[in-house]
Motif scaffolding. Structure first.
Motif, PDB file in Angstrom:
ATOM      1  N   PHE A  83       0.880  -1.125  -0.122  1.00  0.00           N
ATOM      2  CA  PHE A  83       0.056  -0.048  -0.047  1.00  0.00           C
ATOM      3  C   PHE A  83       0.884   1.236  -0.106  1.00  0.00           C
ATOM      4  N   PHE A  84       0.959   2.161  -0.976  1.00  0.00           N
ATOM      5  CA  PHE A  84       1.471   3.289  -1.210  1.00  0.00           C
ATOM      6  C   PHE A  84       0.706   4.539  -1.062  1.00  0.00           C
ATOM      7  N   MET A  85       1.431   5.544  -0.586  1.00  0.00           N
ATOM      8  CA  MET A  85       0.876   7.027  -0.450  1.00  0.00           C
ATOM      9  C   MET A  85       1.909   8.042  -0.801  1.00  0.00           C
ATOM     10  N   GLY A  86       1.444   9.105  -1.463  1.00  0.00           N
ATOM     11  CA  GLY A  86       2.322  10.225  -1.614  1.00  0.00           C
ATOM     12  C   GLY A  86       2.531  11.255  -0.412  1.00  0.00           C
ATOM     13  N   ASP A  87       3.592  11.498  -0.277  1.00  0.00           N
ATOM     14  CA  ASP A  87       4.023  12.301   0.618  1.00  0.00           C
ATOM     15  C   ASP A  87       3.212  13.879   0.800  1.00  0.00           C
ATOM     16  N   ASN A  88       2.827  14.498  -0.185  1.00  0.00           N
ATOM     17  CA  ASN A  88       1.902  15.396  -0.872  1.00  0.00           C
ATOM     18  C   ASN A  88       0.384  14.866  -0.667  1.00  0.00           C
ATOM     19  N   ARG A  89      -0.098  14.601   0.498  1.00  0.00           N
ATOM     20  CA  ARG A  89      -1.240  13.787   0.893  1.00  0.00           C
ATOM     21  C   ARG A  89      -2.448  14.120   0.011  1.00  0.00           C
ATOM     22  N   ASP A  90      -2.520  15.506  -0.183  1.00  0.00           N
ATOM     23  CA  ASP A  90      -3.929  16.030  -0.706  1.00  0.00           C
ATOM     24  C   ASP A  90      -3.816  16.184  -2.307  1.00  0.00           C
ATOM     25  N   ASN A  91      -2.508  15.751  -2.758  1.00  0.00           N
ATOM     26  CA  ASN A  91      -2.234  15.925  -4.282  1.00  0.00           C
ATOM     27  C   ASN A  91      -1.693  14.595  -4.637  1.00  0.00           C
ATOM     28  N   SER A  92      -2.123  13.483  -4.494  1.00  0.00           N
ATOM     29  CA  SER A  92      -1.519  12.190  -4.846  1.00  0.00           C
ATOM     30  C   SER A  92      -2.441  11.389  -5.241  1.00  0.00           C
ATOM     31  N   THR A  93      -2.259  10.575  -6.410  1.00  0.00           N
ATOM     32  CA  THR A  93      -3.305   9.555  -6.696  1.00  0.00           C
ATOM     33  C   THR A  93      -2.162   8.165  -6.430  1.00  0.00           C
ATOM     34  N   ASP A  94      -2.971   7.396  -5.439  1.00  0.00           N
ATOM     35  CA  ASP A  94      -1.932   6.435  -4.669  1.00  0.00           C
ATOM     36  C   ASP A  94      -3.154   5.320  -4.401  1.00  0.00           C
ATOM     37  N   SER A  95      -2.569   4.274  -3.411  1.00  0.00           N
ATOM     38  CA  SER A  95      -3.317   3.179  -3.178  1.00  0.00           C
ATOM     39  C   SER A  95      -4.527   3.543  -2.506  1.00  0.00           C
ATOM     40  N   ARG A  96      -5.135   4.908  -2.078  1.00  0.00           N
ATOM     41  CA  ARG A  96      -6.343   5.047  -1.489  1.00  0.00           C
ATOM     42  C   ARG A  96      -7.456   5.040  -2.270  1.00  0.00           C
ATOM     43  N   PHE A  97      -6.951   4.999  -3.647  1.00  0.00           N
ATOM     44  CA  PHE A  97      -7.931   5.252  -5.097  1.00  0.00           C
ATOM     45  C   PHE A  97      -7.818   3.870  -5.724  1.00  0.00           C
ATOM     46  N   PRO A  98      -9.087   3.314  -5.909  1.00  0.00           N
ATOM     47  CA  PRO A  98      -8.965   2.138  -6.552  1.00  0.00           C
ATOM     48  C   PRO A  98      -8.586   2.186  -8.010  1.00  0.00           C
ATOM     49  N   GLN A  99      -7.979   1.084  -8.586  1.00  0.00           N
ATOM     50  CA  GLN A  99      -7.700   1.082  -9.794  1.00  0.00           C
ATOM     51  C   GLN A  99      -8.806   1.391 -10.799  1.00  0.00           C
ATOM     52  N   ALA A 100     -10.080   0.848 -10.513  1.00  0.00           N
ATOM     53  CA  ALA A 100     -11.286   1.246 -11.232  1.00  0.00           C
ATOM     54  C   ALA A 100     -11.369   2.864 -11.474  1.00  0.00           C
ATOM     55  N   ALA A 101     -11.054   3.511 -10.616  1.00  0.00           N
ATOM     56  CA  ALA A 101     -11.256   4.850 -10.444  1.00  0.00           C
ATOM     57  C   ALA A 101     -10.153   5.466 -10.924  1.00  0.00           C
ATOM     58  N   ARG A 102      -8.945   5.072 -11.540  1.00  0.00           N
ATOM     59  CA  ARG A 102      -7.631   5.436 -12.201  1.00  0.00           C
ATOM     60  C   ARG A 102      -6.499   5.583 -11.034  1.00  0.00           C
ATOM     61  N   GLY A 103      -7.109   4.987  -9.929  1.00  0.00           N
ATOM     62  CA  GLY A 103      -5.874   4.892  -9.049  1.00  0.00           C
ATOM     63  C   GLY A 103      -4.870   4.170  -9.004  1.00  0.00           C
ATOM     64  N   VAL A 104      -4.394   3.802  -7.776  1.00  0.00           N
ATOM     65  CA  VAL A 104      -3.295   2.689  -7.838  1.00  0.00           C
ATOM     66  C   VAL A 104      -3.712   1.614  -7.328  1.00  0.00           C
ATOM     67  N   GLY A 105      -4.470   1.543  -6.351  1.00  0.00           N
ATOM     68  CA  GLY A 105      -4.954   0.575  -5.533  1.00  0.00           C
ATOM     69  C   GLY A 105      -3.485  -0.329  -4.913  1.00  0.00           C
ATOM     70  N   PHE A 106      -3.862  -1.631  -4.519  1.00  0.00           N
ATOM     71  CA  PHE A 106      -2.548  -2.488  -3.854  1.00  0.00           C
ATOM     72  C   PHE A 106      -1.759  -2.597  -5.146  1.00  0.00           C
ATOM     73  N   VAL A 107      -0.428  -2.685  -4.727  1.00  0.00           N
ATOM     74  CA  VAL A 107       0.496  -2.867  -5.813  1.00  0.00           C
ATOM     75  C   VAL A 107       1.181  -4.382  -5.576  1.00  0.00           C
ATOM     76  N   ASP A 108       1.247  -5.243  -6.488  1.00  0.00           N
ATOM     77  CA  ASP A 108       1.835  -6.677  -6.454  1.00  0.00           C
ATOM     78  C   ASP A 108       3.242  -6.430  -6.191  1.00  0.00           C
TER      79      ASP A 108
END
Length: 278
Positions: free
Chosen positions: A217-242
């Motif tokens: 599970f990954f997040m950006g340090d600029n928390r309010d300007n990061s597309t990361d694991s908080r957003f599902p892949q279906a919503a063009r996010g990252v989701g969990f990373v293998d």
């Protein structure tokens, strides 16, 4: 005739030299280090737009994602790691592998697009991760944060994409000072790093993410300007990373350009030469 043969021979030697140079460069990039240039502000203020670094591929071992990508959109070239090493993609383990640790800054292949992303590792397999009112919780415990002043930058287009920063102090005009709240976050394993806060955003409150086996599970340090694991892949996010999609770890900025091109040496940030990353 001898002169013609000499000319042809020199051309052949030139091609051989270029060929072997490319082979050596490809091996170096596949096995040891991969250059990476920061195009967005999702990792501020740890990484700035225009930072140039090398990703250590040896530290986590090798998978199909260790193979290089060649993308030159201007001429329609789009060759991903799976094109070079697709036969290796179904292999679930990593050769000479070890897992990244929480707090590492990691480059990985986006699970859907195949593009290289760089984020901070927050959750390892088995962890429960959640955001509540902008506060990070891991395994149902609030992560320790300390105020660390204000991060400031000038409101202006940044990098070749000409993106403008988002500001906590409202909609400021071009040339004005853009501010963000800065804090130091310490993960349960003791790793500390800076994070930025812009304001109340949808991703400041999430459900609980339980990290599956062999995923991260990954997040950006600029928390309010990061597309990361908080957003599902279906919503063009990252989701969990293998595990197999991990490329390597970023440890140090080599140099940094504040301009539209990293070749514009007059825009290089001298204070970021060989800067170690936290």
């Amino acid at each position: 005739m001898a002169e013609k043969q000499g000319f042809v021979g020199s051309i052949v030697e030139t091609f051989k030299t270029v060929f072997w140079a490319l082979v050596i460069a490809g091996i170096f990039r596949t096995v040891f280090f991969q250059p990476f240039w920061i195009p967005s502000g999702s990792m501020k203020d740890t990484l700035l737009i225009g930072d140039f670094l090398f990703v250590n591929k040896m530290v986590y071992g090798y998978s199909y994602a260790s193979c290089p990508s060649v993308r030159i959109p201007q001429v329609g070239v789009d060759i991903g790691a799976e094109d070079f090493c697709g036969w290796f993609e179904g292999y679930d383990d990593r050769l000479f592998g070890s897992d990244p640790q929480a707090g590492d800054i990691v480059v990985f292949r986006h699970p859907v697009t195949g593009r290289d992303f760089i984020k901070r590792l927050i959750g390892v397999p088995g962890d429960r991760v959640q955001m509540q009112d902008g506060q990070l919780y891991i395994n149902d415990e609030a992560v320790v944060v300390e105020d660390a002043g204000t991060f400031t930058e000038i409101m202006e287009p940044q990098g070749p994409l000409r993106n403008q920063p988002q500001c906590a102090n409202g909609a400021v005009g071009l040339g004005a000072v853009c501010e963000k709240e800065r804090q130091i976050e310490t993960l349960p394993n003791g790793v500390s790093h800076a994070i930025l806060n812009i304001g109340n955003r949808a991703a400041d409150n999430t459900g609980v993410f339980t990290v599956p086996a062999d995923q991260f599970f990954f997040m950006g340090d600029n928390r309010d300007n990061s597309t990361d694991s908080r957003f599902p892949q279906a919503a063009r996010g990252v989701g969990f990373v293998d595990r197999k999609d991990i490329v390597g770890r970023a440890d140090r900025v080599i140099f940094s350009s504040a301009g539209r091109s990293m070749l514009a040496f007059w825009t290089w940030r001298s204070d970021r030469f060989f800067k170690a990353l936290d």
